[in-house]
Design a protein around this motif. Structure first.
Motif, PDB file in Angstrom:
ATOM      1  N   THR A  72       0.871  -1.164  -0.439  1.00  0.00           N
ATOM      2  CA  THR A  72       0.209   0.347  -0.460  1.00  0.00           C
ATOM      3  C   THR A  72       0.711   1.082  -0.191  1.00  0.00           C
ATOM      4  O   THR A  72       0.458   2.317   0.705  1.00  0.00           O
ATOM      5  N   GLY A  73       2.206   0.860  -0.552  1.00  0.00           N
ATOM      6  CA  GLY A  73       2.759   2.347  -0.329  1.00  0.00           C
ATOM      7  C   GLY A  73       4.005   2.428  -1.101  1.00  0.00           C
ATOM      8  O   GLY A  73       4.405   1.213  -1.772  1.00  0.00           O
ATOM      9  N   ASP A  76       5.551   6.870   1.435  1.00  0.00           N
ATOM     10  CA  ASP A  76       3.741   7.607   1.299  1.00  0.00           C
ATOM     11  C   ASP A  76       2.907   6.054   1.007  1.00  0.00           C
ATOM     12  O   ASP A  76       3.700   5.050   0.573  1.00  0.00           O
ATOM     13  N   LEU A  77       2.567   5.700   1.560  1.00  0.00           N
ATOM     14  CA  LEU A  77       1.227   4.682   2.030  1.00  0.00           C
ATOM     15  C   LEU A  77       0.077   5.878   1.606  1.00  0.00           C
ATOM     16  O   LEU A  77      -0.249   6.934   1.483  1.00  0.00           O
ATOM     17  N   TYR A  78      -1.017   4.680   0.782  1.00  0.00           N
ATOM     18  CA  TYR A  78      -1.542   4.754   0.772  1.00  0.00           C
ATOM     19  C   TYR A  78      -2.930   3.687   0.989  1.00  0.00           C
ATOM     20  O   TYR A  78      -2.624   3.036   1.384  1.00  0.00           O
ATOM     21  N   ASP A  79      -3.984   4.409   0.890  1.00  0.00           N
ATOM     22  CA  ASP A  79      -5.651   3.578   1.340  1.00  0.00           C
ATOM     23  C   ASP A  79      -5.858   2.189  -0.024  1.00  0.00           C
ATOM     24  O   ASP A  79      -6.394   1.325   0.382  1.00  0.00           O
ATOM     25  N   HIS A  80      -5.072   2.356  -1.478  1.00  0.00           N
ATOM     26  CA  HIS A  80      -5.157   0.952  -1.821  1.00  0.00           C
ATOM     27  C   HIS A  80      -3.289   0.911  -1.951  1.00  0.00           C
ATOM     28  O   HIS A  80      -2.629   1.484  -2.184  1.00  0.00           O
ATOM     29  N   LEU A  84      -2.481   2.739  -9.739  1.00  0.00           N
ATOM     30  CA  LEU A  84      -2.960   2.141  -8.569  1.00  0.00           C
ATOM     31  C   LEU A  84      -3.861   0.751  -9.095  1.00  0.00           C
ATOM     32  O   LEU A  84      -3.942   0.871 -10.136  1.00  0.00           O
ATOM     33  N   SER A  99      -7.957  -0.861 -11.081  1.00  0.00           N
ATOM     34  CA  SER A  99      -8.763   0.515 -11.056  1.00  0.00           C
ATOM     35  C   SER A  99      -8.213   1.617 -12.574  1.00  0.00           C
ATOM     36  O   SER A  99      -9.030   2.481 -12.887  1.00  0.00           O
TER      37      SER A  99
END
Length: 82
Positions: free
Chosen positions: A9-10, A34-38, A59, A63
């Motif tokens: 996720t990052g 850098d982290l993401y929700d996906h 992503l 998606s």
């Protein structure tokens, strides 16, 4: 400068100097996480002449969305870019 996936996720960016030593003025002691929700995939990066870093990726999970980020010389994300 290198970009690597960090889990699913990052990603992390790391900058080293020409002497091979970690550039501790970049990010948090030389590293930007850098982290993401996906889940994301950091595909490629370019260091601009002014020292800013462009990262392109995508992503994951079908998606079809792209990822384009710019980081300032100090490693902070340029929120005004894009």
């Amino acid at each position: 400068m290198s970009a690597t996936r960090s889990g699913s996720t990052g990603y992390s960016l790391t900058r080293v100097g020409s002497d091979g030593e970690l550039d501790r003025s970049f990010g948090d002691e030389g590293v930007v996480l850098d982290l993401y929700d996906h889940p994301v995939y950091g595909g490629d990066l370019v260091v601009q002449q002014d020292g800013q870093v462009l990262l392109v990726g995508s992503l994951i999970e079908g998606s079809g969305k792209g990822l384009l980020r710019r980081y300032r010389v100090d490693g902070s994300r340029d929120a005004g870019f894009g």
